[in-house]
Motif scaffolding. Sequence first.
Motif, PDB file in Angstrom:
ATOM      1  N   PHE A   1     -11.015 -11.619  32.903  1.00 41.03           N
ATOM      2  CA  PHE A   1     -10.393 -12.461  31.885  1.00 41.03           C
ATOM      3  C   PHE A   1     -11.433 -13.434  31.331  1.00 41.03           C
ATOM      4  O   PHE A   1     -12.004 -14.235  32.065  1.00 41.03           O
ATOM      5  N   ASP A   2     -11.657 -13.399  30.014  1.00 40.17           N
ATOM      6  CA  ASP A   2     -12.662 -14.240  29.362  1.00 40.17           C
ATOM      7  C   ASP A   2     -12.048 -15.607  29.058  1.00 40.17           C
ATOM      8  O   ASP A   2     -11.435 -15.816  28.017  1.00 40.17           O
ATOM      9  N   THR A   3     -12.222 -16.546  29.964  1.00 45.10           N
ATOM     10  CA  THR A   3     -11.601 -17.856  29.815  1.00 45.10           C
ATOM     11  C   THR A   3     -12.149 -18.638  28.618  1.00 45.10           C
ATOM     12  O   THR A   3     -11.413 -19.356  27.940  1.00 45.10           O
ATOM     13  N   THR A   4     -13.437 -18.532  28.361  1.00 49.60           N
ATOM     14  CA  THR A   4     -14.038 -19.298  27.266  1.00 49.60           C
ATOM     15  C   THR A   4     -13.459 -18.862  25.922  1.00 49.60           C
ATOM     16  O   THR A   4     -13.081 -19.700  25.093  1.00 49.60           O
ATOM     17  N   SER A   5     -13.357 -17.559  25.711  1.00 48.79           N
ATOM     18  CA  SER A   5     -12.767 -17.067  24.456  1.00 48.79           C
ATOM     19  C   SER A   5     -11.307 -17.481  24.346  1.00 48.79           C
ATOM     20  O   SER A   5     -10.818 -17.832  23.264  1.00 48.79           O
ATOM     21  N   PHE A   6     -10.588 -17.480  25.472  1.00 52.47           N
ATOM     22  CA  PHE A   6      -9.180 -17.878  25.475  1.00 52.47           C
ATOM     23  C   PHE A   6      -9.028 -19.329  25.049  1.00 52.47           C
ATOM     24  O   PHE A   6      -8.162 -19.670  24.228  1.00 52.47           O
ATOM     25  N   ILE A   7      -9.854 -20.212  25.586  1.00 51.23           N
ATOM     26  CA  ILE A   7      -9.779 -21.628  25.229  1.00 51.23           C
ATOM     27  C   ILE A   7     -10.051 -21.832  23.744  1.00 51.23           C
ATOM     28  O   ILE A   7      -9.365 -22.600  23.062  1.00 51.23           O
ATOM     29  N   VAL A   8     -11.047 -21.150  23.222  1.00 48.07           N
ATOM     30  CA  VAL A   8     -11.361 -21.265  21.790  1.00 48.07           C
ATOM     31  C   VAL A   8     -10.193 -20.738  20.954  1.00 48.07           C
ATOM     32  O   VAL A   8      -9.787 -21.352  19.960  1.00 48.07           O
ATOM     33  N   ASP A   9      -9.625 -19.612  21.368  1.00 49.86           N
ATOM     34  CA  ASP A   9      -8.531 -19.004  20.599  1.00 49.86           C
ATOM     35  C   ASP A   9      -7.285 -19.893  20.559  1.00 49.86           C
ATOM     36  O   ASP A   9      -6.665 -20.055  19.502  1.00 49.86           O
ATOM     37  N   ILE A  10      -6.894 -20.482  21.702  1.00 49.96           N
ATOM     38  CA  ILE A  10      -5.668 -21.291  21.684  1.00 49.96           C
ATOM     39  C   ILE A  10      -5.877 -22.600  20.926  1.00 49.96           C
ATOM     40  O   ILE A  10      -4.910 -23.236  20.491  1.00 49.96           O
ATOM     41  N   ALA A  11      -7.143 -22.997  20.755  1.00 53.99           N
ATOM     42  CA  ALA A  11      -7.431 -24.214  19.999  1.00 53.99           C
ATOM     43  C   ALA A  11      -7.518 -23.955  18.499  1.00 53.99           C
ATOM     44  O   ALA A  11      -7.361 -24.883  17.698  1.00 53.99           O
ATOM     45  N   THR A  12      -7.737 -22.693  18.101  1.00 47.42           N
ATOM     46  CA  THR A  12      -8.012 -22.426  16.683  1.00 47.42           C
ATOM     47  C   THR A  12      -7.049 -21.448  16.029  1.00 47.42           C
ATOM     48  O   THR A  12      -7.041 -21.321  14.802  1.00 47.42           O
ATOM     49  N   LYS A  13      -6.208 -20.744  16.827  1.00 48.49           N
ATOM     50  CA  LYS A  13      -5.350 -19.714  16.245  1.00 48.49           C
ATOM     51  C   LYS A  13      -3.883 -20.007  16.551  1.00 48.49           C
ATOM     52  O   LYS A  13      -3.542 -20.519  17.608  1.00 48.49           O
ATOM     53  N   GLU A  14      -3.026 -19.656  15.618  1.00 46.48           N
ATOM     54  CA  GLU A  14      -1.584 -19.778  15.845  1.00 46.48           C
ATOM     55  C   GLU A  14      -1.085 -18.701  16.784  1.00 46.48           C
ATOM     56  O   GLU A  14      -0.242 -18.954  17.644  1.00 46.48           O
TER      57      GLU A  14
END
Length: 217
Positions: free
Chosen positions: A199-212
Amino acid sequence: GYETACLFTDKFKMREKCRELGIDTLEYKVVSTLDEAREFLLNLSKPIIIKPINNQGSKGVCKVTSIKELETQYQKATNYSRGEKLLLEEFVSGEEELVIEGVALDGWRENLICGDTCYFNLPDVFSAKQRIFPSMKSPEIVGKALALNKRIIDGFSLSRGLTHGEFIISNGKVYLIEIAARGGGVYISSDIIPLMTGFDTTSFIVDIATKEKVARP
């Protein structure tokens, strides 16, 4: 949301919410004076832990076994409290200490991995010297801790994010030490979770901060 953020950062509110959810908690009290702290220690007749309700990294955390120690350590903890009250908790010497990483996304909440915590053998030092993933403890103990971690994340209503929970097992019961709405430090979130789970945690954090809309892991 603000209320959920407070549950994951204010240690007193964290304890109160667990009690509201019917979760076993260690004895605790929030205090603003040394006299209140003395009363708690005398009534409990056990060693206690003093901690600022709003601090991180174990700063200001002290173990107290007597009134004399309390009078010294109380001021140390106050220096880290930024003007807030202090939380006093029953001290337990647990047989096992575990750390659990979790994830939440729009109502879906799940555990990612459970590990063991080993501390430095130094007085009044509550910092981990080693974390072992996955946990080497018994499946029964790990299962209890995982179930409790998920129950807390659900009960605290975290919408989106990672969680880092620390637990202690004493006399067969699992108790929450504390939980944060963030990934674990010292490379746990950034490196260990991706290595152990994919599970790519860094990409997940960026995604939940920038995507609906974000795809479930």
